[in-house]
Design a protein around this motif. Structure first.
Motif, PDB file in Angstrom:
ATOM      1  N   ALA A 135      -3.189   9.996  -3.012  1.00 50.08           N
ATOM      2  CA  ALA A 135      -1.815   9.628  -2.665  1.00 50.08           C
ATOM      3  C   ALA A 135      -1.795   8.461  -1.683  1.00 50.08           C
ATOM      4  N   VAL A 136      -2.697   8.493  -0.706  1.00 50.74           N
ATOM      5  CA  VAL A 136      -2.763   7.413   0.279  1.00 50.74           C
ATOM      6  C   VAL A 136      -3.165   6.101  -0.389  1.00 50.74           C
ATOM      7  N   LYS A 137      -4.130   6.158  -1.308  1.00 51.03           N
ATOM      8  CA  LYS A 137      -4.570   4.951  -2.019  1.00 51.03           C
ATOM      9  C   LYS A 137      -3.428   4.346  -2.835  1.00 51.03           C
ATOM     10  N   ASN A 186      -2.576   0.966  -1.168  1.00 49.17           N
ATOM     11  CA  ASN A 186      -3.381  -0.015  -1.886  1.00 49.17           C
ATOM     12  C   ASN A 186      -2.678  -0.475  -3.162  1.00 49.17           C
ATOM     13  N   ASP A 187      -2.414   0.468  -4.055  1.00 52.09           N
ATOM     14  CA  ASP A 187      -1.819   0.098  -5.341  1.00 52.09           C
ATOM     15  C   ASP A 187      -0.384  -0.402  -5.184  1.00 52.09           C
ATOM     16  N   ARG A 188       0.365   0.157  -4.222  1.00 51.61           N
ATOM     17  CA  ARG A 188       1.779  -0.223  -4.037  1.00 51.61           C
ATOM     18  C   ARG A 188       2.034  -0.679  -2.592  1.00 51.61           C
ATOM     19  N   GLU A 189       1.106  -1.445  -2.056  1.00 56.82           N
ATOM     20  CA  GLU A 189       1.187  -1.810  -0.638  1.00 56.82           C
ATOM     21  C   GLU A 189       2.429  -2.628  -0.304  1.00 56.82           C
ATOM     22  N   ALA A 190       2.903  -3.471  -1.228  1.00 60.02           N
ATOM     23  CA  ALA A 190       4.082  -4.287  -0.934  1.00 60.02           C
ATOM     24  C   ALA A 190       5.332  -3.425  -0.755  1.00 60.02           C
ATOM     25  N   ILE A 191       5.392  -2.294  -1.466  1.00 58.09           N
ATOM     26  CA  ILE A 191       6.556  -1.412  -1.366  1.00 58.09           C
ATOM     27  C   ILE A 191       6.552  -0.646  -0.045  1.00 58.09           C
TER      28      ILE A 191
END
Length: 259
Positions: free
Chosen positions: A79-81, A85-90
């Motif tokens: 969940a943290v990744k 990471n995958d949705r860092e801009a959001i």
């Protein structure tokens, strides 16, 4: 007293209206908490242990209310990744604490600024001017010297208990102050030591204030009251920091003009 009661009643009505309006959103499972207070009364001293226990009940992604604030807690690496990471801009933006708004000039520094052109400009300048390989290598002598002094201090305390946390914190702060003051010939001896001690004292107090639970953060509608006086104290500390940095800037400018 009547005015205070009216304000409190209006705040409760507003809170429940907002909560009912937001209740239509699909939220992760989590503890219901108490009316108005949410899960605030149940917060444990070791939050990571408490969150781990809740994760066993509600899963790796759960929601809970702390006062008027809705929080989502991530308790698994996956969940943290996905969030960082995958949705860092959001998920890049922060919920800025009331005291941080004061110390960061309204959330304009690189740590608290919202993701966007301003933040990218700050990151670019920081990497170019402070974190470039040339700058880091140029300061290696200061870092090695401070680490050597720390190791000598540990050696002198052989057979005695050593507070590693305080020692590491002091070493990191000493490196920072050496980077700020080390190149200024106008500051040396007692003056340099006094300036370094003052800077460390103010920085430690700033960090401490950022970690103090603040009613203004849990109930933003009454933040203007500053019931704990934390914002007022942070404002005084920020002026103290400005005075220290202005002194450093003036010394640097005098050194550059003298060359």
């Amino acid at each position: 007293m009547a005015v205070l009661a009216a304000v409190l009643a209006a705040f409760i009505v507003f809170y429940w209206f907002k909560r009912t309006k937001n209740g239509a959103r699909l939220l992760p499972p989590g503890p219901r908490g108490l009316p108005l207070l949410g899960s605030l009364p149940f917060l444990a001293n070791d939050l990571h242990v408490w969150f781990a226990e809740l994760a066993h009940i509600y899963g790796p992604v759960m929601s809970l209310r702390l006062g008027a604030k809705l929080c989502v807690v991530l308790s698994s690496p996956e969940a943290v990744k996905e969030a960082l990471n995958d949705r860092e801009a959001i998920f890049a933006n922060h919920d800025i604490p009331a005291v941080a708004l004061v110390s960061s000039y309204g959330g304009k520094d690189m740590f608290w600024a919202p993701y966007g052109p301003h933040w990218r400009m700050l990151r670019k300048v920081t990497v170019r001017e402070l974190l470039s390989p040339t700058t880091i290598e140029g300061l290696s002598v200061l870092r090695r010297g401070e680490i050597r002094r720390t190791m000598e201090e540990i050696g002198e305390k052989a057979g005695q208990p050593v507070n590693v946390r305080e020692l590491v914190s002091a070493t990191a702060m000493n490196v920072t102050t050496e980077m700020l003051w080390g190149g200024s010939p106008a500051q040396n001896g007692e003056e340099k030591e006094a300036a370094g001690r003052e800077f460390r004292k103010v920085t430690e107090e700033l960090v401490r204030l950022l970690g103090v639970p603040n009613i203004s953060d849990f109930f933003p509608a009454i933040a203007w009251l500053d019931l704990q006086g934390l914002v007022r104290w942070m404002r005084r500390l920020s002026l103290w920091v400005e005075r220290i940095f202005n002194f450093i800037i003036e010394e640097r400018l005098m050194t550059m003009e003298a060359r």
